[in-house]
Design an enzyme around this catalytic site. Structure first.
Site: not given
Ligand code: G5P
Ligand code: MG
Length: 219
Positions: A19, A93, A127, A160, A171
């Protein structure tokens, strides 16, 4: 004067589906503001605000922050940038958060990233994140120019706390039980909006809302 349409969108997908990575590209191309709920929470933790201190344990354990806190935080921030287009990443979410957003703003689109859980687990172990900006790297997919350092500021990258394997599993579980129903919420919302558009157009074109030729009306 050219009036630009304000686009309001949500990007969804399991933890680690990309994302943040995809949002950075979309917001750059379309001139939108990127608002990531996770980045906002991590900034609060880093600055040791009251909210950050309260929520750290919750986040580190892979649990969701309570809906009322999260909705108030994000909706307040969105009202501050009301005239801009934005892309919301990580919010809503839960169905309750989706309803709160729906009452405050109408959305143009919802993007869903569909990535298998096994691929996610592999991505998250490699990551690296620059916490102040939310920029993400991956030692395989998009490594930083200098290992361990952010491309823009040169500051150190970190892994992280919630990327530990057991927390990632929690998660993903929470995604299945609490966030997947939000996709169904949007399927129904957008389906109803689309139906309303068809009905309005049908009336405009002189068809009754039950007219047999509705399927011929261009959408
Ligand atoms: P976050 O921060 O919102 P998540 O768990 O939803 O966390 P996260 O971990 O930030 O999502 P992402 O943003 O979907 O993941 O993914 P990213 O960081 O871009 O990519 C992941 C990895 O894959 C990176 O290393 C990237 O380089 C690689 N990658 C990306 N695209 C590709 C691709 O196409 N190919 C390949 N090979 N690699 C790729 O939320 C964290 C916590 O905050 C709280 C919760 O506790 C949550 O767990 N929270 C909330 N709680 C309640 N309500 C809400 N609305 C909340 N929002 C956050
Ligand atoms: Mg993210």
């Amino acid at each position: 004067m050219v009036l630009q349409r304000v686009i309001r969108a949500v990007i969804m997908g399991p933890p680690g589906s990309g994302k943040g990575t995809v949002s950075a590209r979309i917001t750059k191309s379309f001139g939108l503001q990127h608002m990531s709920s996770g980045d906002i929470l991590r900034a609060n933790i880093k600055e040791k605000t009251e909210l950050g201190l309260l929520m750290k344990a919750c986040i580190d354990q892979g649990q969701l922050v309570p809906d009322d806190i999260m909705s108030r935080l994000i909706l307040n921030d969105l009202r501050k940038i009301d005239n801009s287009g934005w892309l919301l990443d990580g919010f809503p979410r839960t169905v309750s958060q989706a309803e709160a957003l729906d009452h405050a703003f109408s959305l143009d689109t919802v993007i869903n990233l569909n990535v298998p859980f096994q691929t996610i687990k592999e991505r998250l172990t490699s990551r690296w994140t620059h916490i102040p900006s939310g920029r993400v790297y991956n030692t395989d997919f998009n490594p930083p120019k200098v290992p361990g350092l952010d491309d823009v500021t040169g500051e150190p990258l970190v892994q992280r706390d919630d990327d530990r394997p057991e927390t990632v599993t929690r998660r993903l579980k929470s995604y299945e039980t609490q966030t997947e129903p939000v996709l169904e919420f949007y399927r129904l919302t957008f389906c109803n909006t689309r139906t309303m558009k068809i009905l309005k157009k049908a009336v405009f074109l002189g068809f009754s809302s039950k007219g047999e030729r509705q399927e011929n009306i261009p959408l």
